[in-house]
Design an enzyme around this catalytic site. Structure first.
Site, PDB file in Angstrom:
ATOM      1  N   HIS A 115       0.812  -1.221   0.000  1.00  0.00           N
ATOM      2  CA  HIS A 115       0.000   0.000   0.000  1.00  0.00           C
ATOM      3  C   HIS A 115       0.846   1.272   0.000  1.00  0.00           C
ATOM      4  O   HIS A 115       0.379   2.316  -0.412  1.00  0.00           O
ATOM      5  CB  HIS A 115      -0.957  -0.013   1.211  1.00  0.00           C
ATOM      6  CG  HIS A 115      -0.242   0.082   2.539  1.00  0.00           C
ATOM      7  ND1 HIS A 115       0.268  -1.015   3.190  1.00  0.00           N
ATOM      8  CD2 HIS A 115       0.063   1.143   3.331  1.00  0.00           C
ATOM      9  CE1 HIS A 115       0.840  -0.641   4.328  1.00  0.00           C
ATOM     10  NE2 HIS A 115       0.728   0.663   4.438  1.00  0.00           N
ATOM     11  N   HIS A 179       4.489   8.903  13.324  1.00  0.00           N
ATOM     12  CA  HIS A 179       3.483   7.865  13.588  1.00  0.00           C
ATOM     13  C   HIS A 179       4.159   6.597  14.075  1.00  0.00           C
ATOM     14  O   HIS A 179       5.318   6.343  13.755  1.00  0.00           O
ATOM     15  CB  HIS A 179       2.557   7.613  12.397  1.00  0.00           C
ATOM     16  CG  HIS A 179       3.189   7.054  11.141  1.00  0.00           C
ATOM     17  ND1 HIS A 179       4.348   7.526  10.596  1.00  0.00           N
ATOM     18  CD2 HIS A 179       2.787   6.056  10.306  1.00  0.00           C
ATOM     19  CE1 HIS A 179       4.634   6.860   9.487  1.00  0.00           C
ATOM     20  NE2 HIS A 179       3.704   5.953   9.292  1.00  0.00           N
TER      21      HIS A 179
HETATM   22  O1  LIG Z   1       0.352  -7.413   9.430  1.00  0.00           O
HETATM   23  C1  LIG Z   1       0.717  -6.323   9.830  1.00  0.00           C
HETATM   24  O2  LIG Z   1       1.071  -6.141  10.986  1.00  0.00           O
HETATM   25  C2  LIG Z   1       0.755  -5.180   8.827  1.00  0.00           C
HETATM   26  C3  LIG Z   1       1.177  -3.894   9.459  1.00  0.00           C
HETATM   27  C4  LIG Z   1       1.222  -2.775   8.458  1.00  0.00           C
HETATM   28  O3  LIG Z   1       1.379  -2.992   7.270  1.00  0.00           O
HETATM   29  C5  LIG Z   1       1.107  -1.425   8.944  1.00  0.00           C
HETATM   30  C6  LIG Z   1       1.255  -0.384   8.118  1.00  0.00           C
HETATM   31  C7  LIG Z   1       1.199   0.968   8.572  1.00  0.00           C
HETATM   32  C8  LIG Z   1       1.491   2.013   7.749  1.00  0.00           C
HETATM   33  O4  LIG Z   1       1.775   1.850   6.474  1.00  0.00           O
HETATM   34  C9  LIG Z   1       1.591   3.412   8.177  1.00  0.00           C
HETATM   35  O5  LIG Z   1       0.908   3.814   9.128  1.00  0.00           O
HETATM   36  O6  LIG Z   1       2.378   4.150   7.566  1.00  0.00           O
HETATM   37 FE   LIG Z   2       3.549   3.062   6.168  1.00  0.00          FE
END
Ligand SMILES: O=C(O)CCC(=O)/C=C/C=C(\O)C(=O)O
Ligand SMILES: [Fe+2]
Length: 313
Positions: A115, A179
């Site tokens: 993402h 964050h």
């Molecule tokens: O399985 C997991 O723990 C996935 C965790 C994860 O992908 C968290 C992403 C957070 C961000 O991309 C963000 O806050 O920038």
């Molecule tokens: Fe992230």
């Protein structure tokens, strides 16, 4: 060479744990401003700096940064799975240009992205395959991390190499600012988690859904105040944006990995993407002006959330 930059925070919680409608409306307005800016600039190439969250890069080999000549998104947190429209010729030219300038760039001929890459392409361009793109992974979560000066050197080298392409290049940064979301950490991880972080076994749909649900719950807990996460730090975020606005990029070299994590959270290192993008813009254009700047702390998204546009002079 015509060049511009956009910085856009990403969050896996967008659409899954949204803040109040008035906050959403302010974010939408800022994103609309960025879309209008991009439409007016008419980029024919996007260099996208983004982190990964253990979907494409693992501790078996963890580069500090890596440029893709082809890339494929996994489709996590509701983003689209499939190939990105990578401009392979431009990617190869930039990679050679960076190596020629003495920055030890890793190259991937088949990068897996998540993402971090897909969300800004979807939000700003309406899809992951709508614009010619050169994806550049910047490690923003997996310690140990090197000095920020190397990220600035990477961004500068890419900006200089891009200036040789004779294209209209938009440097796009995805991530940050302060964050501390729940991203797994290798140090102290139980053996099963450590093995996944090292080897990178693709999760089953059930495992992915469980991981995503854990992040959504963390967002709810954060809003409710019951969490051990490092708080969003608007003062730190605005210091960062001030420096970007004034073009004081060399000042970031004194920011330390430990200091950044303590002040702004474990994922604050994602701001490396912003530093790279603005260093590229500065190198490609000589100087730039920040055109728009939006910032808001959004606990529901566990994010110091910013949307910024800048135009090369
Ligand atoms: O399985 C997991 O723990 C996935 C965790 C994860 O992908 C968290 C992403 C957070 C961000 O991309 C963000 O806050 O920038
Ligand atoms: Fe992230």
């Amino acid at each position: 060479m015509p060049a511009a930059a956009v910085g856009l925070s990403h969050s896996p919680l967008i659409g899954k744990n949204d803040p109040a409608p008035e906050v959403l409306a302010r974010v939408d307005e800022a994103v609309d401003t960025a879309r209008t800016f991009i439409r007016a600039f008419e980029p024919d190439l996007v260099v996208l700096y983004a982190p990964d969250h253990y979907n494409g890069f693992f501790y078996k080999e963890m580069p500090p940064f890596c440029l893709a000549t082809e890339a494929h998104a996994v489709g996590d947190f509701g983003t689209t799975a499939g190939p990105l429209s990578v401009d392979t010729a431009a990617a190869k030219a930039l990679a050679q240009g960076v190596l020629d300038r003495g920055v030890d760039l890793t190259v991937s001929a088949r990068m897996t992205v998540d993402h971090g890459f897909a969300q800004p392409l979807e939000v700003l361009f309406g899809g992951i395959d709508q614009v010619p793109v050169v994806p550049v992974f910047v490690n923003g979560v997996a310690t140990p991390l090197g000095p920020v000066s190397r990220i600035r050197a990477l961004g500068t080298a890419i900006g200089e190499a891009a200036a040789d392409l004779d294209r209209r290049v938009l440097f796009l940064a995805s991530g940050g600012l302060s964050h501390d979301p729940p991203v797994p950490v290798l140090d102290g991880a139980p053996p099963r988690v450590a093995d996944a972080l090292i080897e990178g076994h693709p999760p089953t749909p059930e495992q992915r859904a469980k991981g995503e649900q854990r992040v959504v719950q963390a967002g709810r807990d954060y809003v409710a105040g019951s969490t051990a996460m490092i708080p969003i730090n608007p003062a730190w975020d605005n210091r960062l944006l001030d420096r970007l606005e004034r073009g004081e990029l060399a000042e970031f070299d004194s920011w330390t990995v430990d200091g950044m994590a303590k002040e702004a959270g474990g994922s604050a290192h994602e701001v490396r993407t912003w530093i790279a993008a603005f260093a590229s813009l500065a190198a490609a254009s000589g100087a730039y002006d920040m055109v728009s700047r939006f910032y808001e702390a959004i606990p529901a998204w566990i994010a110091g959330f910013a949307v910024v546009t800048a135009q090369g002079r």
